[in-house]
Design a protein around this motif. Sequence first.
Motif, PDB file in Angstrom:
ATOM      1  N   VAL A 116     -51.877 -35.123 -64.937  1.00  0.00           N
ATOM      2  CA  VAL A 116     -52.109 -34.548 -63.605  1.00  0.00           C
ATOM      3  C   VAL A 116     -51.318 -35.304 -62.542  1.00  0.00           C
ATOM      4  O   VAL A 116     -50.692 -34.697 -61.660  1.00  0.00           O
ATOM      5  N   LEU A 117     -51.329 -36.637 -62.614  1.00  0.00           N
ATOM      6  CA  LEU A 117     -50.622 -37.442 -61.621  1.00  0.00           C
ATOM      7  C   LEU A 117     -49.130 -37.127 -61.585  1.00  0.00           C
ATOM      8  O   LEU A 117     -48.538 -36.947 -60.515  1.00  0.00           O
ATOM      9  N   VAL A 118     -48.524 -37.060 -62.769  1.00  0.00           N
ATOM     10  CA  VAL A 118     -47.081 -36.799 -62.821  1.00  0.00           C
ATOM     11  C   VAL A 118     -46.760 -35.392 -62.318  1.00  0.00           C
ATOM     12  O   VAL A 118     -45.741 -35.166 -61.667  1.00  0.00           O
ATOM     13  N   LEU A 119     -47.647 -34.446 -62.590  1.00  0.00           N
ATOM     14  CA  LEU A 119     -47.392 -33.069 -62.171  1.00  0.00           C
ATOM     15  C   LEU A 119     -47.551 -32.872 -60.670  1.00  0.00           C
ATOM     16  O   LEU A 119     -46.790 -32.123 -60.062  1.00  0.00           O
ATOM     17  N   VAL A 120     -48.541 -33.548 -60.057  1.00  0.00           N
ATOM     18  CA  VAL A 120     -48.861 -33.248 -58.656  1.00  0.00           C
ATOM     19  C   VAL A 120     -48.203 -34.204 -57.665  1.00  0.00           C
ATOM     20  O   VAL A 120     -48.081 -33.861 -56.483  1.00  0.00           O
ATOM     21  N   ASP A 121     -47.789 -35.391 -58.097  1.00  0.00           N
ATOM     22  CA  ASP A 121     -47.226 -36.362 -57.167  1.00  0.00           C
ATOM     23  C   ASP A 121     -45.700 -36.347 -57.256  1.00  0.00           C
ATOM     24  O   ASP A 121     -45.116 -36.686 -58.288  1.00  0.00           O
ATOM     25  N   SER A 122     -45.053 -35.997 -56.165  1.00  0.00           N
ATOM     26  CA  SER A 122     -43.590 -35.878 -56.148  1.00  0.00           C
ATOM     27  C   SER A 122     -42.897 -37.224 -56.367  1.00  0.00           C
ATOM     28  O   SER A 122     -41.752 -37.275 -56.809  1.00  0.00           O
TER      29      SER A 122
END
Length: 277
Positions: A47-53
């Motif tokens: 989730v972190l990698v997907l949502v944080d640019s």
Amino acid sequence: MHPENYSTFDEFVLLGIPVPNHLVIIFFYLLLLTFALSLLGNLTITVLVLVDSRLHRPMYFFLLNLSILEIAFTLSITPVTLSNLLSKTKTISFYGCITQCFLYFFLGVAEFVLLAVMSFDRYVAICDPLRYASIMSFRLCSWLVVFCCTHHIEFLDFIIAIIVLLGSLVLTTVSYISIITAVLRIPSATGKKKAFSTCGAHITVDSIYYGSAIFMYLRQSKGSSLDLKKVVSILTVVITPVLNPFIYTLRNEKVKEALRDLIKRRLHSNVHMKINK
């Protein structure tokens, strides 16, 4: 041959893990806890990698794919193991066994190849930083990930598996030797520390993966060593996927910062919703 001389079967009996009967329940809950932590940790990284640019970079792109592989790897083995721990008839269907074996080796080999790819990424980042962005393009990263999951479908033979294991280990080792050599040439102590901290998590994860795999594949399956291999296989399937997300999050400032920001946003969103109500 007469028909009565033929026999058919549609399931296998699992010998299981060498756990004393009075410790089965304790082991079940420990396994269930590590299973839940593994899913939670790897889902968090995903989730972190997907949502944080800020994490939309090659290193984290590979980490995202490693976490997805870990989730799939854990789901392919652990639920059946948990079920059989409490079951009196410790069996698995023929097709279920074939499917599980395929997923175990498919996902396992993909992880080893991906670890080698990640070591190459760190090699380029440290040994050729000025050209890192041009070399590790999104297209190349995507092709490298695809390479991890298509070319090893035919690796059904033990010898081929060993070649994949040792081949990826050699590539990983050469990459890190080159990285260490390049880091030692850095005149600044701060620069050396920063470079080593970047690779520390990767080296730790690689050591766990390759150490357990080499032990299982190269040790003879005779006598008491078979029970020991069962224990090591459980550590590989259950413990390693748990350690992976925590090793990367605890040693990586960008990931920790992204996690803190995500938690703050969720708390702020919950408070805002309560105020509106």
